[in-house]
Design a protein around this motif. Structure first.
Motif, short mmCIF file in Angstrom:
data_model
loop_
_atom_site.label_atom_id
_atom_site.label_comp_id
_atom_site.label_asym_id
_atom_site.label_seq_id
_atom_site.Cartn_x
_atom_site.Cartn_y
_atom_site.Cartn_z
N LYS A 78 0.84 -1.22 0.00
CA LYS A 78 0.00 0.00 0.00
C LYS A 78 0.87 1.26 0.00
N PHE A 79 1.99 1.19 -0.67
CA PHE A 79 2.96 2.27 -0.58
C PHE A 79 2.38 3.59 -1.06
N LEU A 80 1.67 3.57 -2.18
CA LEU A 80 1.15 4.82 -2.74
C LEU A 80 0.13 5.47 -1.82
N LEU A 81 -0.74 4.66 -1.23
CA LEU A 81 -1.74 5.20 -0.30
C LEU A 81 -1.07 5.82 0.92
N ARG A 82 -0.08 5.15 1.46
CA ARG A 82 0.64 5.68 2.63
C ARG A 82 1.39 6.96 2.27
N ALA A 83 2.08 6.93 1.11
CA ALA A 83 2.90 8.06 0.71
C ALA A 83 2.05 9.32 0.51
N ALA A 84 0.79 9.14 0.13
CA ALA A 84 -0.08 10.29 -0.09
C ALA A 84 -0.29 11.08 1.20
N PHE A 85 -0.11 10.43 2.37
CA PHE A 85 -0.31 11.08 3.66
C PHE A 85 1.01 11.36 4.38
N GLN A 86 2.14 11.15 3.70
CA GLN A 86 3.44 11.22 4.34
C GLN A 86 3.68 12.56 5.03
N ASP A 87 3.37 13.65 4.38
CA ASP A 87 3.68 14.98 4.92
C ASP A 87 2.47 15.66 5.55
N SER A 88 1.40 14.91 5.74
CA SER A 88 0.16 15.53 6.24
C SER A 88 0.16 15.73 7.75
N LYS A 89 0.95 14.93 8.47
CA LYS A 89 0.96 14.95 9.94
C LYS A 89 -0.42 14.65 10.51
N LEU A 90 -1.22 13.90 9.77
CA LEU A 90 -2.58 13.59 10.22
C LEU A 90 -2.65 12.28 11.01
N LEU A 91 -1.62 11.44 10.86
CA LEU A 91 -1.58 10.16 11.57
C LEU A 91 -0.20 9.96 12.18
N PRO A 92 -0.11 9.20 13.28
CA PRO A 92 1.22 8.88 13.82
C PRO A 92 2.06 8.17 12.77
N GLU A 93 3.34 8.48 12.73
CA GLU A 93 4.22 7.92 11.72
C GLU A 93 4.24 6.40 11.78
N GLU A 94 4.25 5.82 13.00
CA GLU A 94 4.33 4.36 13.11
C GLU A 94 3.05 3.68 12.66
N ILE A 95 1.94 4.39 12.68
CA ILE A 95 0.68 3.83 12.18
C ILE A 95 0.62 3.95 10.67
N LEU A 96 1.06 5.09 10.16
CA LEU A 96 1.03 5.31 8.71
C LEU A 96 1.84 4.25 7.98
N TRP A 97 2.98 3.84 8.54
CA TRP A 97 3.86 2.88 7.88
C TRP A 97 3.85 1.52 8.58
N ARG A 98 2.80 1.25 9.35
CA ARG A 98 2.68 -0.04 10.02
C ARG A 98 2.51 -1.16 8.99
N PRO A 99 3.27 -2.26 9.13
CA PRO A 99 3.13 -3.37 8.15
C PRO A 99 1.72 -3.95 8.17
#
Length: 419
Positions: free
Chosen positions: A292-313
């Motif tokens: 789901k790399f593209l979906l996650r990357a879309a929110f990378q700079d948003s600061k809307l979710l904790p980083e560890e949740i955004l990139w959680r496996p």
């Protein structure tokens, strides 16, 4: 002679009167003919005008089609395809699309498994101060992740815990509700069934959200890392979407509807799916070891979710509800091992020639299904299984990023679940 003259005069008068009547009739017919001729003339004029209008419309249509062709040619050259976005979408990029899309799916409670898709959905729900619910057995990864997101976005969070015994006790009811014996669908449905019952009994919520469709659409299953090519990954993604009615959507619909709830699945919104599938295949595959790399990357700079949740496996749906030390599928297998004899499994092909179960838990689920729906095994065309790997079971906890340190030091196991 006078009488003859009188008769002749009367005859002449009668003839004259008849002639006048005939002339009057002829005049009336002439008037009607003139009117008909005028009507025909008017019709000819209108037909001519219609022909002119039709020709004009055809020219306009041809002009517009040429413009559409120009746009399509331009979009193909620039690796962009355009499909009727909402009017308020600015630019052709995923972050803008997702931001607008999330704004349009607010105002309903959130429930069920806690992956990256649910984190995004919880983010939307928090804007209207709605509730979030997570089902689990104690010490599950989903509970820990849900707590982090709830604290980060300030939402009201509810945790629904259940024991393995409680989950096992409702297997018969769950399979009857599902009308299927698919292994991973049955496993994952237990938690969803129990949390739906909790929502119905303890809250006023009727319409809820869940993240079904995200793994199929955005290539979230772990086995997509093994795809031979982006094109084959895209084809597999579309196949999974077409089969959702037999697996994840069946689970989500039946387990919630059984308790009078109405489920919404925003990741299957037709605008979002159309947009995402229109992107080039090479943009949709896992990258840098992340699904789901593209979906996650879309929110990378948003600061809307904790980083560890955004990139959680990726966490398997039915496994995320239990402790990493002992997965839900392992608890089920331990129970079923005492319910199905080895001799029964050896004769499984004789009893179940179609979709023959190859494991004890598959055999156990099939027995329950046949009790409620005898002779209806063809409702399920095939079991859900990952591709491109040697899998005998659909559970994902044996993959490296689910293992404990002791497991990682041991021998690599070969079967994967819902990965």
């Amino acid at each position: 002679m006078d009488k003859m003259d009188l008769k002749l005069d009367n005859f002449k008068k009668d003839c004259k009167k008849q002639m006048e009547i005939i002339c009057e009739g002829l005049q009336h017919q002439k008037t009607e003919i003139t009117a008909i001729e005028q009507s025909l003339s008017d019709m000819d004029s209108r037909l001519q005008a219609d022909e002119n209008n039709t020709e004009c419309l055809l020219k306009q249509s041809s002009f517009l089609q040429s413009k559409v062709d120009d746009i399509e040619n331009w979009s193909c050259r620039n690796n962009i395809r355009i499909f009727g976005f909402p009017d308020n979408i600015e630019g052709n990029n995923l972050p803008n699309f997702l931001t607008t899309w999330l704004q349009e799916v607010l105002d309903l409670p959130e429930a069920l498994s806690y992956g990256i898709e649910r984190a995004h959905r919880s983010l939307a729900s928090s804007k209207t101060s709605k509730n979030n619910s997570t089902k689990s057995i104690e010490d599950s990864p989903d509970v820990r992740a849900a707590r982090k997101v709830a604290n980060f976005i300030g939402s009201e969070h509810h945790e629904v815990t259940f024991t393995p015994e409680k989950g096992i006790s409702c297997l018969d009811e769950v399979i009857r509700t599902l009308e299927t014996y698919d292994i991973t669908t049955v496993r994952a449905s237990v938690g969803m069934y129990l949390v739906s019952r909790y929502i119905r009994k303890t809250t006023d919520s009727v319409v809820i959200f869940s993240g079904e469709g995200s793994d199929e659409l955005t290539q979230g299953y772990i086995y997509f890392h093994k795809a031979p090519s982006p094109l084959e990954a895209a084809e597999e993604s579309e196949r999974l979407l077409k089969e959702l009615y037999m697996f994840d959507v069946l689970r989500a619909d039946r387990t919630t509807a059984a308790h009078g709830l109405e489920l919404r699945v925003p990741f299957l919104d037709h605008r979002f799916t159309t947009y995402y599938l229109s992107l080039p295949p090479e943009h949709r595959v896992p990258k840098n070891g992340i699904e789901k790399f593209l979906l996650r990357a879309a929110f990378q700079d948003s600061k809307l979710l904790p980083e560890e949740i955004l990139w959680r496996p990726k966490e398997a749906f039915s496994d995320g509800i239990t402790s990493v030390k002992k997965s839900w599928f392992a608890l089920l297998q331990e129970y079923v091992d005492s319910q199905v004899n080895n001799s029964d499994l050896e004769r499984a092909e004789e009893k179940f020639p179609f979709n023959t179960p190859s494991t004890k838990d598959a055999y156990y689920y099939r027995q329950i299904f046949e009790k409620h729906f005898p002779g209806r095994a063809d409702w399920l065309s095939h079991y859900w299984m990952p591709k491109w790997i040697k899998a005998t079971d659909p559970s994902a906890r044996t993959l490296s990023h689910y293992k404990t340190e002791d497991d990682k030091n041991g021998a690599e196991k070969v079967h994967l679940d819902r990965c």
